[in-house]
Design a protein around this motif. Structure first.
Motif: not given
Length: 144
Positions: A68-97
């Motif tokens: 969604t955004k790119e600069s000289k020293d970084g980028r921003i990505f958005h990940l969309t998934n099933e809404p139920a997965l994003l609402q799980l309080k304990n779901r970590s996205f550190r694997l993907e990061a």
């Protein structure tokens, strides 16, 4: 030859392992271990381009990744998934990061970190990627 449907991975089975078993085993170290596991996965499944990273996310059933955004020293990505997965309080996205950080580090040749932020109202996870142009990684041949 019969046309048999190809086997599919059950999202329920994946969720059991990802959201319950791993968090139970790893405890308070879950986020750190998942981040480094993501980096290791990136080394085992190197992507030659940003498009390949996006395709890997789709193939791994991690969701839809979009730059969604790119600069000289970084980028921003958005990940969309099933809404139920994003609402799980304990779901970590550190694997993907960790996976994103290592892929971009290999492509750029600079020390790279990736931070994840769940945005439940927008139903997405935002990954902020930053690399340090002063910190060249040895034994890398930048492809970007």
């Amino acid at each position: 030859m019969l046309n048999t449907p190809s086997p599919t991975i059950s999202s329920f089975g994946y969720e059991i392992i990802r959201d319950h078993i791993l968090s139970s085993i790893l405890g308070k170290h879950e986020n750190d271990v998942l981040y480094w596991a993501g980096k290791e996965l990136a080394r085992k499944f190197p992507c030659k381009s940003q498009e390949e990273i996006i395709a890997f996310f789709a193939d791994a059933c991690w969701g839809t990744l979009e730059l969604t955004k790119e600069s000289k020293d970084g980028r921003i990505f958005h990940l969309t998934n099933e809404p139920a997965l994003l609402q799980l309080k304990n779901r970590s996205f550190r694997l993907e990061a960790g996976f994103i950080a290592e892929q971009i580090q290999q492509a750029k040749g600079y020390l790279t970190e990736c931070y994840d932020e769940k945005r439940e109202k927008q139903q997405l996870v935002m990954f902020t990627v930053k690399w340090d142009v002063k910190e060249r990684i040895m034994n890398t041949i930048p492809s970007e």
